[in-house]
Design a protein around this motif. Structure first.
Motif, PDB file in Angstrom:
ATOM      1  N   ASN A   1      61.401  75.145  16.602  1.00  0.00           N
ATOM      2  CA  ASN A   1      61.164  75.649  17.954  1.00  0.00           C
ATOM      3  C   ASN A   1      60.094  76.733  17.916  1.00  0.00           C
ATOM      4  OD1 ASN A   1      62.561  78.128  17.183  1.00  0.00           O
ATOM      5  ND2 ASN A   1      64.453  76.967  17.447  1.00  0.00           N
ATOM      6  N   PHE A   2      59.701  77.191  19.091  1.00  0.00           N
ATOM      7  CA  PHE A   2      58.591  78.147  19.170  1.00  0.00           C
ATOM      8  C   PHE A   2      58.963  79.496  18.558  1.00  0.00           C
ATOM      9  CE2 PHE A   2      56.053  81.284  21.693  1.00  0.00           C
ATOM     10  CZ  PHE A   2      54.815  80.959  21.160  1.00  0.00           C
ATOM     11  N   SER A   3      60.203  79.950  18.760  1.00  0.00           N
ATOM     12  CA  SER A   3      60.583  81.260  18.223  1.00  0.00           C
ATOM     13  C   SER A   3      60.540  81.278  16.697  1.00  0.00           C
ATOM     14  CB  SER A   3      61.978  81.659  18.718  1.00  0.00           C
ATOM     15  OG  SER A   3      62.956  80.752  18.260  1.00  0.00           O
ATOM     16  N   SER A   4      60.909  80.173  16.052  1.00  0.00           N
ATOM     17  CA  SER A   4      60.837  80.142  14.580  1.00  0.00           C
ATOM     18  C   SER A   4      59.385  80.181  14.111  1.00  0.00           C
ATOM     19  CB  SER A   4      61.545  78.905  14.034  1.00  0.00           C
ATOM     20  OG  SER A   4      60.930  77.713  14.483  1.00  0.00           O
ATOM     21  N   PHE A   5      58.482  79.593  14.898  1.00  0.00           N
ATOM     22  CA  PHE A   5      57.058  79.677  14.575  1.00  0.00           C
ATOM     23  C   PHE A   5      56.576  81.126  14.648  1.00  0.00           C
ATOM     24  CE2 PHE A   5      52.873  79.981  16.731  1.00  0.00           C
ATOM     25  CZ  PHE A   5      52.049  79.592  15.691  1.00  0.00           C
ATOM     26  N   VAL A   6      56.935  81.827  15.734  1.00  0.00           N
ATOM     27  CA  VAL A   6      56.482  83.214  15.906  1.00  0.00           C
ATOM     28  C   VAL A   6      57.097  84.114  14.843  1.00  0.00           C
ATOM     29  CG1 VAL A   6      56.374  85.179  17.493  1.00  0.00           C
ATOM     30  CG2 VAL A   6      56.135  82.860  18.378  1.00  0.00           C
ATOM     31  N   ARG A   7      58.366  83.861  14.496  1.00  0.00           N
ATOM     32  CA  ARG A   7      59.022  84.674  13.452  1.00  0.00           C
ATOM     33  C   ARG A   7      58.289  84.585  12.117  1.00  0.00           C
ATOM     34  NH1 ARG A   7      64.281  86.281  14.710  1.00  0.00           N
ATOM     35  NH2 ARG A   7      65.203  85.197  16.485  1.00  0.00           N
ATOM     36  N   ASP A   8      57.559  83.503  11.900  1.00  0.00           N
ATOM     37  CA  ASP A   8      56.886  83.277  10.621  1.00  0.00           C
ATOM     38  C   ASP A   8      55.515  83.955  10.562  1.00  0.00           C
ATOM     39  OD1 ASP A   8      57.067  82.110   8.042  1.00  0.00           O
ATOM     40  OD2 ASP A   8      55.711  80.493   8.647  1.00  0.00           O
ATOM     41  N   ILE A   9      55.154  84.709  11.592  1.00  0.00           N
ATOM     42  CA  ILE A   9      53.872  85.428  11.606  1.00  0.00           C
ATOM     43  C   ILE A   9      54.135  86.856  11.143  1.00  0.00           C
ATOM     44  CG2 ILE A   9      51.904  86.155  13.007  1.00  0.00           C
ATOM     45  CD1 ILE A   9      52.547  83.865  14.920  1.00  0.00           C
TER      46      ILE A   9
ATOM     47  N   PRO B   1      54.921  94.490  24.645  1.00  0.00           N
ATOM     48  CA  PRO B   1      55.764  93.339  24.264  1.00  0.00           C
ATOM     49  C   PRO B   1      55.686  92.218  25.292  1.00  0.00           C
ATOM     50  CG  PRO B   1      56.932  95.382  23.817  1.00  0.00           C
ATOM     51  CD  PRO B   1      55.656  95.763  24.542  1.00  0.00           C
ATOM     52  N   MET B   2      55.702  90.996  24.799  1.00  0.00           N
ATOM     53  CA  MET B   2      55.437  89.832  25.636  1.00  0.00           C
ATOM     54  C   MET B   2      56.546  88.798  25.467  1.00  0.00           C
ATOM     55  SD  MET B   2      51.861  87.750  25.433  1.00  0.00           S
ATOM     56  CE  MET B   2      51.269  86.719  26.778  1.00  0.00           C
ATOM     57  N   SER B   3      57.063  88.262  26.558  1.00  0.00           N
ATOM     58  CA  SER B   3      58.112  87.248  26.452  1.00  0.00           C
ATOM     59  C   SER B   3      57.549  86.003  25.768  1.00  0.00           C
ATOM     60  CB  SER B   3      58.654  86.890  27.828  1.00  0.00           C
ATOM     61  OG  SER B   3      57.736  86.085  28.546  1.00  0.00           O
ATOM     62  N   LEU B   4      58.382  85.344  24.978  1.00  0.00           N
ATOM     63  CA  LEU B   4      57.909  84.172  24.242  1.00  0.00           C
ATOM     64  C   LEU B   4      57.557  83.028  25.187  1.00  0.00           C
ATOM     65  CD1 LEU B   4      60.120  84.004  21.032  1.00  0.00           C
ATOM     66  CD2 LEU B   4      58.074  85.342  21.516  1.00  0.00           C
ATOM     67  N   GLY B   5      58.226  82.964  26.346  1.00  0.00           N
ATOM     68  CA  GLY B   5      57.887  81.932  27.320  1.00  0.00           C
ATOM     69  C   GLY B   5      56.482  82.097  27.858  1.00  0.00           C
TER      70      GLY B   5
ATOM     71  N   LEU C   1      61.232  88.674  23.089  1.00  0.00           N
ATOM     72  CA  LEU C   1      59.884  89.210  23.258  1.00  0.00           C
ATOM     73  C   LEU C   1      59.216  89.348  21.895  1.00  0.00           C
ATOM     74  CD1 LEU C   1      61.887  90.996  25.388  1.00  0.00           C
ATOM     75  CD2 LEU C   1      59.616  91.557  26.258  1.00  0.00           C
ATOM     76  N   GLY C   2      57.900  89.321  21.902  1.00  0.00           N
ATOM     77  CA  GLY C   2      57.139  89.525  20.680  1.00  0.00           C
ATOM     78  C   GLY C   2      56.223  90.726  20.809  1.00  0.00           C
ATOM     79  N   LYS C   3      56.034  91.437  19.703  1.00  0.00           N
ATOM     80  CA  LYS C   3      55.110  92.569  19.700  1.00  0.00           C
ATOM     81  C   LYS C   3      54.460  92.675  18.333  1.00  0.00           C
ATOM     82  CE  LYS C   3      58.385  96.150  18.213  1.00  0.00           C
ATOM     83  NZ  LYS C   3      58.980  97.476  18.520  1.00  0.00           N
ATOM     84  N   ILE C   4      53.314  93.327  18.284  1.00  0.00           N
ATOM     85  CA  ILE C   4      52.616  93.563  17.020  1.00  0.00           C
ATOM     86  C   ILE C   4      53.330  94.673  16.256  1.00  0.00           C
ATOM     87  CG2 ILE C   4      50.448  94.282  15.950  1.00  0.00           C
ATOM     88  CD1 ILE C   4      50.267  91.550  17.237  1.00  0.00           C
ATOM     89  N   LYS C   5      53.562  94.449  14.970  1.00  0.00           N
ATOM     90  CA  LYS C   5      54.210  95.473  14.148  1.00  0.00           C
ATOM     91  C   LYS C   5      53.327  96.717  14.060  1.00  0.00           C
ATOM     92  CE  LYS C   5      56.842  92.334  11.171  1.00  0.00           C
ATOM     93  NZ  LYS C   5      57.013  91.804   9.800  1.00  0.00           N
ATOM     94  N   GLN C   6      53.964  97.857  14.097  1.00  0.00           N
ATOM     95  CA  GLN C   6      53.232  99.110  13.989  1.00  0.00           C
ATOM     96  C   GLN C   6      52.848  99.378  12.539  1.00  0.00           C
ATOM     97  OE1 GLN C   6      52.310 101.148  16.598  1.00  0.00           O
ATOM     98  NE2 GLN C   6      53.072  99.452  17.845  1.00  0.00           N
ATOM     99  N   GLN C   7      51.621  99.851  12.317  1.00  0.00           N
ATOM    100  CA  GLN C   7      51.204 100.256  10.978  1.00  0.00           C
ATOM    101  C   GLN C   7      51.892 101.571  10.619  1.00  0.00           C
ATOM    102  OE1 GLN C   7      49.505  98.642   8.825  1.00  0.00           O
ATOM    103  NE2 GLN C   7      48.724  96.968  10.102  1.00  0.00           N
ATOM    104  N   VAL C   8      52.402 101.648   9.393  1.00  0.00           N
ATOM    105  CA  VAL C   8      53.111 102.854   8.964  1.00  0.00           C
ATOM    106  C   VAL C   8      52.123 103.837   8.329  1.00  0.00           C
ATOM    107  CG1 VAL C   8      54.946 103.749   7.496  1.00  0.00           C
ATOM    108  CG2 VAL C   8      55.158 101.473   8.539  1.00  0.00           C
TER     109      VAL C   8
ATOM    110  N   ALA D   1      52.624  89.646  11.099  1.00  0.00           N
ATOM    111  CA  ALA D   1      52.187  90.797  11.893  1.00  0.00           C
ATOM    112  C   ALA D   1      52.990  90.991  13.175  1.00  0.00           C
ATOM    113  CB  ALA D   1      50.696  90.650  12.241  1.00  0.00           C
ATOM    114  N   ILE D   2      53.957  90.085  13.450  1.00  0.00           N
ATOM    115  CA  ILE D   2      54.666  90.125  14.737  1.00  0.00           C
ATOM    116  C   ILE D   2      56.165  90.304  14.534  1.00  0.00           C
ATOM    117  CG2 ILE D   2      55.239  88.777  16.810  1.00  0.00           C
ATOM    118  CD1 ILE D   2      52.511  87.503  16.608  1.00  0.00           C
ATOM    119  N   ASP D   3      56.756  91.174  15.352  1.00  0.00           N
ATOM    120  CA  ASP D   3      58.202  91.323  15.444  1.00  0.00           C
ATOM    121  C   ASP D   3      58.677  90.640  16.712  1.00  0.00           C
ATOM    122  OD1 ASP D   3      59.163  92.718  13.229  1.00  0.00           O
ATOM    123  OD2 ASP D   3      58.469  94.642  14.031  1.00  0.00           O
ATOM    124  N   ILE D   4      59.805  89.939  16.666  1.00  0.00           N
ATOM    125  CA  ILE D   4      60.392  89.456  17.908  1.00  0.00           C
ATOM    126  C   ILE D   4      61.781  90.065  18.054  1.00  0.00           C
ATOM    127  CG2 ILE D   4      59.070  87.324  17.769  1.00  0.00           C
ATOM    128  CD1 ILE D   4      61.650  85.813  17.316  1.00  0.00           C
ATOM    129  N   PHE D   5      62.165  90.370  19.288  1.00  0.00           N
ATOM    130  CA  PHE D   5      63.402  91.108  19.537  1.00  0.00           C
ATOM    131  C   PHE D   5      63.906  90.810  20.945  1.00  0.00           C
ATOM    132  CE2 PHE D   5      59.900  93.532  21.120  1.00  0.00           C
ATOM    133  CZ  PHE D   5      60.363  94.154  22.268  1.00  0.00           C
TER     134      PHE D   5
END
Length: 376
Positions: free
Chosen positions: A201-209, A175-179, A224-231, A211-215
């Protein structure tokens, strides 16, 4: 903590349309609210010129010193020298200025941009999109385009930007900080700005991807952002993904298929017809100079060197170049005919169908259709 100090220098004659359309006013507002405190504001032009004389009042209200760029004979050099001298004097004398904004729209200032960077300044360039603007852009900490890309082009750029975010997080491995994420994006593409696609803002941009979860971690304030896990299903295989246009875009990006607007493909097709075979690396770096027809060259001026390279890649992947080797160099000869758009669409379709099979994704032509180039 004290905000960093910023100096802004504007060549109004080169960016008249942008200034008239309140581009400078928006830039000043954004920099003042997010980047620091603006301590120097200078605007250059021949103020007796009727094209810009009516801009004196609004620029004055914005706090700009109006510097008259007197042209003793024909033109340009005296004004450029004055601009350069003032910028360097400010950078040297006011040593606590950290950011210098150069709104010029002129690649002639590339040495000035590089010198400021060597002096340890953050350099923000402002200008229109063009192959020549790349000369300046590469010397900047950040680059801001004064013109807005056409709707289809902006959507393709959005797809590329989202793919870049996914790649950076995957390579980070955790997981990676959005900053930190945004800093790495700008270091990769210093013209990145989520507001290009109307994200607040940048977080709304990342939320729209997708494949990515932010938490937020418990007890922490940053995101932070991370790649969603494949189920996986019960057999341990990847769960069957839903067929969607976004899923097909992702599969194409994984195969390094660049998304470029239809209009650019048409322009490249027209420009490359009846041209001679040329060494591949030369074509990619000097496409505008290579095309002899002035009218064709002018059509390409609205696109950056990066755009043109992506367009050439699409034509190459569709096998619209005949490739020959000579003395260890590869030469490309454009062979696209009347059905070149169909050839590109077929190449894209074949790749998506193949990737769907490997990724366990259903293939449905109705979801592929929005990605294809209309033939009309």
């Amino acid at each position: 903590m004290e905000k960093s100090k910023i100096a802004i220098f504007v060549d109004v004659e080169n960016l008249t349309k942008w200034v008239k359309e309140e581009g400078l006013e928006k830039l000043v507002t954004d920099l003042g609210s997010t980047a620091g405190r603006i301590v120097t504001r200078k605007a250059y032009g021949v103020w007796s010129n009727s094209q810009i004389s009516n801009l004196q009042a609004p620029l004055n209200r914005m706090g700009f010193d109006l510097i008259h760029s007197y042209h003793p004979v024909s033109g340009k050099n005296s004004a450029d020298i004055q601009f350069t001298m003032d910028v360097l004097e400010s950078a040297i004398k006011v040593d606590d200025i950290e950011q210098i904004v150069l709104a010029t729209g002129d690649s002639d200032f590339s040495p000035l941009f590089r010198r400021l960077r060597e002096m340890g300044k953050e350099v923000i360039g402002v200008g229109p999109r063009s192959p020549l603007s790349e000369c300046v852009k590469s010397s900047c900490t950040r680059y801001i385009y004064t013109d807005v890309a056409e709707a289809q082009g902006a959507q393709y750029e959005l797809a590329e930007a989202k793919a870049m975010v996914e790649k950076i997080i995957k390579e980070h491995g955790e997981p990676m900080s959005l900053g930190l994420l945004k800093k790495q994006i700008i270091s990769t593409d210093n013209a990145f700005d989520e507001r290009t696609w109307e994200y607040s803002n940048f977080s709304s941009f990342v939320r729209d991807i997708p494949a990515i979860d932010i938490f937020q971690e418990r007890g922490k304030t940053h995101w932070l952002g991370k790649i969603k896990q494949q189920v996986p299903d019960k057999s341990g295989n990847r769960k069957l993904s839903q067929a969607t246009t976004d899923e097909y875009k992702q599969l194409l990006r994984q195969m390094n298929w660049p998304f470029v607007p239809r209009n650019l493909i048409i322009i490249l097709h027209k420009a490359l017809q009846n041209t001679k075979a040329v060494e591949a690396s030369y074509l990619k770096e000097n496409l505008v100079q290579f095309v002899s027809d002035k009218h064709k060259r002018s059509l390409m001026q609205g696109y950056t060197a990066s755009d043109l390279k992506k367009g050439l890649t699409v034509l190459f992947k569709a096998k619209l170049f005949n490739v020959t080797a000579h003395d260890e160099d590869k030469y490309w000869k454009y062979i696209g005919g009347a059905n070149y758009l169909s050839e590109i669409n077929n190449a894209m379709s074949v790749r998506v169908r193949s990737a769907c099979g490997k990724a366990n994704v259903p293939f449905d032509t109705k979801y592929l259709q929005p990605l294809l180039y209309p033939k009309g």
